[in-house]
Design a protein around this motif. Structure first.
Motif, mmCIF file in Angstrom:
data_model
loop_
_atom_site.group_PDB
_atom_site.id
_atom_site.type_symbol
_atom_site.label_atom_id
_atom_site.label_comp_id
_atom_site.label_asym_id
_atom_site.label_seq_id
_atom_site.Cartn_x
_atom_site.Cartn_y
_atom_site.Cartn_z
ATOM 1 N N TRP A 53 1.060 -1.418 0.139
ATOM 2 C CA TRP A 53 0.074 -0.497 -0.346
ATOM 3 C C TRP A 53 1.382 1.322 0.188
ATOM 4 O O TRP A 53 1.510 1.804 0.708
ATOM 5 C CB TRP A 53 -0.752 0.491 1.343
ATOM 6 N N PRO A 54 1.097 2.067 -1.096
ATOM 7 C CA PRO A 54 2.385 2.879 -1.321
ATOM 8 C C PRO A 54 2.194 4.599 -0.773
ATOM 9 O O PRO A 54 2.489 4.579 0.270
ATOM 10 C CB PRO A 54 2.745 3.085 -2.703
ATOM 11 N N LEU A 55 0.671 4.787 -0.336
ATOM 12 C CA LEU A 55 0.371 5.431 0.253
ATOM 13 C C LEU A 55 0.533 5.064 1.551
ATOM 14 O O LEU A 55 0.342 5.872 2.192
ATOM 15 C CB LEU A 55 -1.146 5.678 0.095
ATOM 16 N N LEU A 56 0.374 4.098 2.608
ATOM 17 C CA LEU A 56 1.115 4.647 3.229
ATOM 18 C C LEU A 56 2.275 5.128 4.157
ATOM 19 O O LEU A 56 2.697 5.647 4.581
ATOM 20 C CB LEU A 56 1.447 2.939 4.267
ATOM 21 N N ALA A 99 -13.767 4.822 8.049
ATOM 22 C CA ALA A 99 -12.359 4.622 6.958
ATOM 23 C C ALA A 99 -12.755 5.057 5.649
ATOM 24 O O ALA A 99 -12.152 5.626 5.140
ATOM 25 C CB ALA A 99 -12.610 3.333 6.794
ATOM 26 N N GLU A 100 -14.204 4.694 5.163
ATOM 27 C CA GLU A 100 -14.959 5.186 4.529
ATOM 28 C C GLU A 100 -14.779 6.828 3.573
ATOM 29 O O GLU A 100 -15.013 6.916 2.654
ATOM 30 C CB GLU A 100 -16.622 3.869 3.839
ATOM 31 N N MET A 101 -15.289 7.080 4.806
ATOM 32 C CA MET A 101 -15.317 8.625 4.983
ATOM 33 C C MET A 101 -13.677 10.014 4.154
ATOM 34 O O MET A 101 -14.002 10.356 4.003
ATOM 35 C CB MET A 101 -15.628 9.382 5.963
ATOM 36 N N LEU A 107 -8.009 10.887 2.824
ATOM 37 C CA LEU A 107 -7.007 10.913 3.959
ATOM 38 C C LEU A 107 -6.408 9.513 3.810
ATOM 39 O O LEU A 107 -7.196 8.658 4.817
ATOM 40 C CB LEU A 107 -7.453 11.301 5.622
ATOM 41 N N ILE A 108 -5.456 8.432 3.020
ATOM 42 C CA ILE A 108 -5.944 7.653 2.395
ATOM 43 C C ILE A 108 -5.572 6.623 4.098
ATOM 44 O O ILE A 108 -5.396 5.802 4.004
ATOM 45 C CB ILE A 108 -5.220 7.203 1.133
ATOM 46 N N ARG A 109 -4.162 7.626 3.954
ATOM 47 C CA ARG A 109 -2.984 6.593 5.032
ATOM 48 C C ARG A 109 -3.804 5.876 6.034
ATOM 49 O O ARG A 109 -4.152 5.138 6.651
ATOM 50 C CB ARG A 109 -1.942 7.624 5.886
ATOM 51 N N GLU A 110 -4.648 7.407 7.105
ATOM 52 C CA GLU A 110 -6.411 7.187 7.816
ATOM 53 C C GLU A 110 -6.749 6.110 7.491
ATOM 54 O O GLU A 110 -7.441 5.281 8.133
ATOM 55 C CB GLU A 110 -6.320 8.198 7.867
ATOM 56 N N GLN A 111 -7.255 6.171 5.971
ATOM 57 C CA GLN A 111 -8.022 5.036 5.450
ATOM 58 C C GLN A 111 -7.755 3.625 6.388
ATOM 59 O O GLN A 111 -8.321 2.523 6.085
ATOM 60 C CB GLN A 111 -8.987 5.652 4.081
ATOM 61 N N ALA A 138 -8.237 -1.823 -6.269
ATOM 62 C CA ALA A 138 -6.579 -1.013 -7.488
ATOM 63 C C ALA A 138 -6.146 -0.210 -7.550
ATOM 64 O O ALA A 138 -4.446 0.494 -7.499
ATOM 65 C CB ALA A 138 -7.062 -1.059 -9.227
ATOM 66 N N GLU A 139 -6.917 0.683 -6.495
ATOM 67 C CA GLU A 139 -6.102 2.824 -6.533
ATOM 68 C C GLU A 139 -5.472 2.419 -5.157
ATOM 69 O O GLU A 139 -4.343 3.116 -5.102
ATOM 70 C CB GLU A 139 -7.505 3.206 -6.295
ATOM 71 N N LEU A 140 -5.940 1.237 -4.094
ATOM 72 C CA LEU A 140 -4.399 1.063 -3.071
ATOM 73 C C LEU A 140 -3.333 0.992 -3.738
ATOM 74 O O LEU A 140 -3.269 0.784 -2.430
ATOM 75 C CB LEU A 140 -5.593 1.452 -1.897
ATOM 76 N N CYS A 141 -3.849 -1.119 -4.018
ATOM 77 C CA CYS A 141 -3.457 -1.624 -3.929
ATOM 78 C C CYS A 141 -2.414 -2.294 -4.660
ATOM 79 O O CYS A 141 -2.582 -1.888 -5.784
ATOM 80 C CB CYS A 141 -3.765 -3.157 -3.024
ATOM 81 N N SER A 142 -1.483 -2.598 -4.120
ATOM 82 C CA SER A 142 -0.048 -2.917 -5.349
ATOM 83 C C SER A 142 -0.760 -3.923 -6.275
ATOM 84 O O SER A 142 -1.320 -4.818 -5.277
ATOM 85 C CB SER A 142 1.604 -2.727 -5.834
ATOM 86 N N PRO A 143 -0.279 -4.364 -7.564
ATOM 87 C CA PRO A 143 -1.013 -5.714 -8.186
ATOM 88 C C PRO A 143 -0.131 -6.572 -7.559
ATOM 89 O O PRO A 143 -1.025 -7.612 -7.892
ATOM 90 C CB PRO A 143 -0.045 -5.277 -9.255
#
Length: 156
Positions: A53-56, A99-101, A107-111, A138-143
């Motif tokens: 999860w690169p956005l972490l 999390a959805e909010m 705020l993706i890391r927080e999600q 697909a938007e958050l997790c690497s392939p």
């Protein structure tokens, strides 16, 4: 996507998964135990998961000083502490909504971290499925997310 009661093989541990928590992007499923293991990793060691999860890794805001607030008793504390105290009172369902909010407001890391907390709480399969749907999108997790996680959860 709803979890299914069909017996499937967990993509992470290889055991039977019933209920099977669907991971359609990876053409398979996770068992509840592995979903909970993923949650623990997200909560305890998020920096070890930045390749999944690169956005972490988005820590730009951590360089800024944390805002402080004054409590009714006059004590000044970091805003992060007040928010953590408020979140402890939330139900697992409310944490999933949070999390959805977080995702809706960017705020993706927080999600991602909230989804981890939902999985740790060992919720009903439907809540775990909602968290997994976010985490493995697909938007958050690497392939290669499933392969990388398998290696972290079950090192050879």
């Amino acid at each position: 996507m709803e979890p299914t009661t069909d017996l499937a093989t967990c993509l992470l541990c290889g055991a039977g998964a019933s209920p099977a928590l669907n991971l359609p992007r990876f053409a398979g499923a996770s068992c509840q135990a592995c979903a909970q293991r993923v949650g623990h990793l997200l909560v305890q060691e998020p920096t070890l998961l930045t390749d999944i999860w690169p956005l972490l890794a988005d820590d730009a805001e951590l360089e800024e000083p944390e805002p402080t607030v004054q409590r009714a008793d006059g004590k000044t504390v970091e805003l992060r502490q007040v928010i953590a105290e408020m979140k402890r009172e939330l139900s697992v369902e409310d944490r999933m909504k949070l999390a959805e909010m977080y995702g809706e407001i960017g705020l993706i890391r927080e999600q991602l971290e909230e989804c981890g907390r939902v999985l740790v709480a060992a919720p009903a399969a439907a809540l775990a499925q909602r968290a997994l749907d976010v985490l493995f999108s697909a938007e958050l997790c690497s392939p290669r997310g499933i392969e990388e996680l398998r290696g972290r959860l079950f090192p050879a």
